[in-house]
Design an enzyme around this catalytic site. Structure first.
Site, PDB file in Angstrom:
ATOM      1  N   LYS A  14       0.858  -1.208   0.000  1.00  0.00           N
ATOM      2  CA  LYS A  14       0.000   0.000   0.000  1.00  0.00           C
ATOM      3  C   LYS A  14       0.881   1.241   0.000  1.00  0.00           C
ATOM      4  O   LYS A  14       2.063   1.196   0.393  1.00  0.00           O
ATOM      5  CB  LYS A  14      -0.928   0.017   1.220  1.00  0.00           C
ATOM      6  CG  LYS A  14      -0.219   0.055   2.596  1.00  0.00           C
ATOM      7  CD  LYS A  14       0.138   1.429   3.129  1.00  0.00           C
ATOM      8  CE  LYS A  14       0.751   1.385   4.531  1.00  0.00           C
ATOM      9  NZ  LYS A  14       1.556   2.527   4.896  1.00  0.00           N
ATOM     10  N   ASP A 141      -2.133  -1.644  10.458  1.00  0.00           N
ATOM     11  CA  ASP A 141      -2.206  -1.604   8.990  1.00  0.00           C
ATOM     12  C   ASP A 141      -2.751  -2.904   8.389  1.00  0.00           C
ATOM     13  O   ASP A 141      -2.841  -3.010   7.163  1.00  0.00           O
ATOM     14  CB  ASP A 141      -0.811  -1.375   8.401  1.00  0.00           C
ATOM     15  CG  ASP A 141      -0.434   0.107   8.379  1.00  0.00           C
ATOM     16  OD1 ASP A 141      -1.287   0.932   8.764  1.00  0.00           O
ATOM     17  OD2 ASP A 141       0.697   0.408   7.984  1.00  0.00           O
TER      18      ASP A 141
HETATM   19  O1  C5P Z   1      -0.102  -1.106  15.232  1.00  0.00           O
HETATM   20  P1  C5P Z   1       1.337  -1.411  14.952  1.00  0.00           P
HETATM   21  O2  C5P Z   1       1.862  -2.527  15.801  1.00  0.00           O
HETATM   22  O3  C5P Z   1       1.643  -1.598  13.514  1.00  0.00           O
HETATM   23  O4  C5P Z   1       2.149  -0.087  15.386  1.00  0.00           O
HETATM   24  C1  C5P Z   1       3.545  -0.092  15.567  1.00  0.00           C
HETATM   25  C2  C5P Z   1       3.929   1.069  16.465  1.00  0.00           C
HETATM   26  O5  C5P Z   1       3.731   2.298  15.771  1.00  0.00           O
HETATM   27  C3  C5P Z   1       3.091   1.178  17.730  1.00  0.00           C
HETATM   28  O6  C5P Z   1       3.634   0.429  18.781  1.00  0.00           O
HETATM   29  C4  C5P Z   1       3.144   2.673  18.020  1.00  0.00           C
HETATM   30  O7  C5P Z   1       4.340   2.997  18.693  1.00  0.00           O
HETATM   31  C5  C5P Z   1       3.230   3.298  16.636  1.00  0.00           C
HETATM   32  N1  C5P Z   1       1.902   3.750  16.160  1.00  0.00           N
HETATM   33  C6  C5P Z   1       1.346   4.914  16.671  1.00  0.00           C
HETATM   34  N2  C5P Z   1       0.131   5.338  16.221  1.00  0.00           N
HETATM   35  C7  C5P Z   1      -0.528   4.647  15.262  1.00  0.00           C
HETATM   36  C8  C5P Z   1       0.017   3.471  14.715  1.00  0.00           C
HETATM   37  C9  C5P Z   1       1.246   3.048  15.188  1.00  0.00           C
HETATM   38  O8  C5P Z   1       1.938   5.561  17.538  1.00  0.00           O
HETATM   39  N3  C5P Z   1      -1.701   5.099  14.833  1.00  0.00           N
END
Ligand code: C5P
Length: 306
Positions: A14, A141
């Site tokens: 994406k 994502d």
């Molecule tokens: O959700 P995911 O595990 O992919 O996110 C990885 C990291 O990115 C999270 O632990 C967080 O620190 C950061 N993040 C964030 N805000 C979001 C998505 C991700 O701060 N909306």
């Protein structure tokens, strides 16, 4: 008809057509409004159910990619087995094409493709809501890849809504060879996201459109300033793409990849000349929702199933 034991699936990348960061939330995540767009660049997975074993075996053609529980494919397959109390063995082979740590959603797409492949092989036993809940638990994502095409993402990015497709476009994706940690990029942004700057963001939103919902660009990514401050070569490349006639050019997600969208092949090939020689690039195209689902399991040489 007996169910298949092996399926090949594509996990598409994406790009973010827009990424607005509204504020840091009490749970530590950031409240986002984003528009995602799937593109034809894809990893390939071969997923096999083995009723004669209990193991979960993941292999990858790229030795840099972890194949244990750190890999989201491994986590997705484990979560799927737990949810369905299915103890049969699973073998997955991954051909990695999407650069990792690039903001292209490769790991998340691999996880979504794993869930879809396992359901394809065993019958739709999870249902939409449970599949979505598994995807949300795997990462912010992942859910967008259960829709494909152009998708609005709210919340931490996991609350997804399908948007109508825009006309197809050529898309040039460049990867500078280094990765950006999503967690770190949000932290860099957060350290400058004071109450005053949040207010400024909200004021900006009042006068300019929050999301370009109906057309290609102009695109904005609130993470660009912090990422470009560390790697000015990314900003330079983006500027050159725009000068070369890109309809829009932007950092995708938290980077490190950039993309540029073109409506002519001539402009895209002219823009190629501006990519630093040591960077990787991919000439691809945007993928509509229908195209996403058509090509997921079924595309020429890749459609052979046992
Ligand atoms: O959700 P995911 O595990 O992919 O996110 C990885 C990291 O990115 C999270 O632990 C967080 O620190 C950061 N993040 C964030 N805000 C979001 C998505 C991700 O701060 N909306």
């Amino acid at each position: 008809m007996p169910l298949r034991r092996l399926v090949r699936v594509r996990a598409f990348a994406k790009i973010n057509l827009s990424l607005r960061v509204l504020r840091r939330r009490v749970d530590g995540y950031h409240e986002l409004r984003s528009i995602y767009q799937t593109i034809a660049l894809a990893d390939r997975l071969e997923v096999e159910i083995d009723p004669h074993s209990y193991g979960l075996d993941l292999q990858c053609d790229d030795p840099q990619v972890p194949t244990g529980p750190a890999n989201l494919i491994h986590q997705a397959a484990s979560a799927w087995r737990r949810a369905l109390r299915d103890r049969r063995g699973i073998r997955i082979r991954l051909e990695k094409r999407i650069p990792t740590g690039a903001g292209l959603g490769g790991g998340s797409s691999d996880a979504a493709a794993t869930l879809l492949a396992l359901e394809h092989l065993t019958g739709d036993r999870l249902g939409l809501n449970e599949r979505l809940a598994l995807a949300v638990a795997l990462g912010s994502d992942v859910p967008l890849f259960l829709l494909g095409g152009r998708v609005l993402g709210c919340g931490r990015g996991e609350e997804v809504y399908p948007l109508p497709d825009l006309p197809p476009r050529r898309c040039l994706v460049v990867f500078p060879g280094f990765s950006v940690s999503t967690e770190e990029a949000f932290r860099w942004l957060s350290s400058g996201l004071t109450d005053a700057s949040t207010r400024y963001n909200m004021e900006k939103i009042g006068t300019r459109s929050l999301l370009p919902l109906l057309k290609w660009g102009p695109a904005e990514n609130d993470l660009e300033p912090v990422v470009f401050a560390k790697w000015p070569e990314l900003a330079r490349c983006k500027r050159r793409f725009i000068q070369a006639g890109a309809e829009t050019a932007l950092l995708t997600g938290t980077g490190s990849a950039l993309y540029a969208v073109f409506d002519s092949a001539k402009q895209m090939s002219a823009a190629r000349g501006h990519i630093p020689p040591e960077w990787k690039f991919f000439e691809t195209r945007t993928l509509s929702r229908a195209g996403y689902w058509r090509r997921l399991f079924n595309d020429g040489k890749f459609s052979r199933c046992s």
